[in-house]
Design an enzyme around this catalytic site. Structure first.
Site, PDB file in Angstrom:
ATOM      1  N   GLU A   1       1.103  -1.482   0.126  1.00  0.00           N
ATOM      2  CA  GLU A   1       0.534   0.066  -0.129  1.00  0.00           C
ATOM      3  C   GLU A   1       0.770   1.486   0.001  1.00  0.00           C
ATOM      4  OE1 GLU A   1      -3.309  -0.304  -0.185  1.00  0.00           O
ATOM      5  OE2 GLU A   1      -3.805  -2.348  -0.049  1.00  0.00           O
TER       6      GLU A   1
ATOM      7  N   CYS B   1      -1.851   9.405   2.966  1.00  0.00           N
ATOM      8  CA  CYS B   1      -1.773   8.802   1.709  1.00  0.00           C
ATOM      9  C   CYS B   1      -2.502   9.084   0.475  1.00  0.00           C
ATOM     10  CB  CYS B   1      -2.000   7.353   1.769  1.00  0.00           C
ATOM     11  SG  CYS B   1      -2.404   6.394   2.086  1.00  0.00           S
TER      12      CYS B   1
END
Length: 493
Positions: A231, A265
């Site tokens: 990720e 993010c």
């Protein structure tokens, strides 16, 4: 806030900097092997019990986490609840309600050439897994993957970030209280600890962090042919076209950008705004920032709702991006104040950012938002496609043709229409990147599958039509095989 009973009290951050010993980590890893094999037979009830025990320990330490987050980077209790507790509790709730269904073998119809057989997919635990989590959401991004790993029946070793020592230390004590080391263990440390863990032959590695470190993790995993879920991140673009609801766009984007002070993010990295609505959009954004954080720079700096940058080094990095942009001619239409000693960077909107500015070629991971003009949507799409595929893409529009064009002609891990960041919280959606922004998915059933091996199982029947394909290959047998092959050109029934 008063502390609840039976809680684990956080230790001072100064006690949390020692590196874990490689021999100790290897010993725990070895002890988890027997557990991992035994847990292949674990029932849904057993896995649910592990998650419930973790949930209770987490909630018992609610106030302790408030204190730990405040110590690490002055994160408010409301933001701890919304961005740390909420995603983990939602993940747990989602898993507890669906795990029995996910664990059941998935039966499949036979294909044409497999008539007479039965088949199913059996989800097996991968075994011993490693979870390496970042500092920006240290609770959510540690325990969210752990919930999926436990749901799938795995043992786990967790490596949290050393940049949030108070939160990491509290999690370490909670994990040690809930699980024996041969089931789940947490090791603290920095790069040497991570390197030692990555040298072990785990059955799966779940890493959340930057693309640069993701390459290091993938290289280490390749030595043992270990599967990975990465990720990662990247520069997530936002587009606001001339038809957008500017008020709603500003309200939502100012939340998605400045939650956790931009250290997210999936935060919008830069916004392309149609020239015809750009002044109005900027005005709406400025109104939102003043209403939420204060009318003056001093009021904003004193706001309890603004998380700080995680440390001095990252504050300097963000400040350098701001200085470079301003030196090249960018204009701070809101914010721009920096106090490196207090790890403070104000929520900042930047206009007239020139093409060569560093801020347009790197993931910002801070409270700076470049606002770029555009008049041709095709040109924006071309610019997005010229860079690495982002983790997220956000588009504000009320024109369906524009929405279809952007979704069809771009690629990203996820996308939102007239929203942002919320895709992370949708438990029925896969969360993950593509290429540079990640490999594999998390959350809900996708997280369960990330930590599972989907084993194909086929069972024969007494009919055994496969015998028709056994040698010796006589002329008649050759003709029969050829007829079967030719039949496969027919449409699927």
């Amino acid at each position: 806030m008063s502390s609840p009973h039976n809680t684990v009290v956080p230790m001072p951050a100064s006690h949390l900097h020692d590196e874990a010993k490689p021999a100790a980590m290897a010993a725990v890893f070895a002890r988890q092997q027997e557990t991992a094999i035994r847990w292949r037979e674990s029932t849904a009830a057993e896995r649910i019990d592990r998650i419930k025990r973790l949930r209770e320990a987490l909630l018992d330490n609610r106030d302790n986490f408030y204190a730990a987050f405040a110590a690490d980077y002055r994160k408010s209790p409301s933001e701890v609840e919304a961005s740390e507790f909420l995603p983990v509790l939602e993940e747990m709730r989602h898993v507890l309600g669906r795990l029995k269904r996910w664990m059941k073998p998935h039966k499949l119809w036979p294909t044409t050439t497999m008539l007479g057989t039965s088949a199913w997919v059996q989800c097996q635990p991968r075994g011993r897994v490693l979870i390496v989590a970042p500092w920006n959401y240290p609770l959510s991004l540690c325990l969210g993957p752990l919930v999926s790993a436990l749901a799938a029946g795995n043992t786990a070793i967790i490596k949290p970030s050393e940049m949030t020592p108070a939160v990491s230390g509290l999690m370490a004590r909670i994990i040690a209280k809930v699980f024996p080391e041969n089931e789940v263990a947490l090791f603290q440390g920095s790069t040497p600890t991570s390197t030692a863990l990555l040298a072990l032959p785990f059955d799966h590695i779940f890493f959340t962090g930057s693309p640069a470190v993701g390459k290091v993790v993938m290289t280490a995993a390749a030595q043992h042919l270990t599967s990975v879920t990465l990720e990662l991140g990247g520069r997530s673009p936002t587009i606001v076209d001339e038809s957008a609801n500017l008020t709603l766009a500003a309200e939502t984007l100012m939340w998605g950008k400045f939650i956790n002070n931009g250290q997210t993010c999936v935060a919008p990295d830069h916004v392309y705004v149609h020239t015809s609505v750009k002044p109005a959009f900027i005005d709406e954004c400025k109104k939102v920032l003043k209403a939420r954080y204060g009318e003056t720079p001093g009021q904003q700096k004193a706001s309890q709702d603004l998380t700080r940058i995680v440390n001095g080094r990252h504050t300097q990095r963000v400040a350098a991006l701001l200085s470079d942009a301003l030196a090249r001619g960018a204009v701070a239409v809101a914010g721009g104040e920096v106090d490196e000693a207090q790890c403070y960077v104000a929520p900042t909107l930047l206009d007239q950012v020139p093409a060569g500015a560093d801020i347009l070629s790197t993931e910002i991971f801070g409270p700076l938002l470049p606002i770029l003009s555009y008049s041709d949507l095709d040109q924006v799409i071309a610019e997005i496609n010229a860079g690495p595929k982002p983790l997220a893409l956000y588009f504000w529009s009320r024109k369906q043709a524009h929405i279809d064009k952007v979704l069809t002609r771009t690629s990203s891990g996820g996308a939102c229409i007239n929203h942002c960041v919320a895709q992370f919280a949708h438990g029925n959606l896969p969360f993950g990147g593509v290429n540079n922004s990640g490999i594999g998915n998390a959350h809900g059933v996708y997280g369960f599958k990330a930590f599972s091996h989907e084993r194909a199982v086929l069972r024969s029947s007494p009919l055994m039509l496969i015998k028709l394909f056994f040698p010796p290959y006589t002329l008649n047998r050759y003709k029969l095989i050829r007829q079967v092959v030719d039949m496969l050109r027919l449409p699927m029934i």
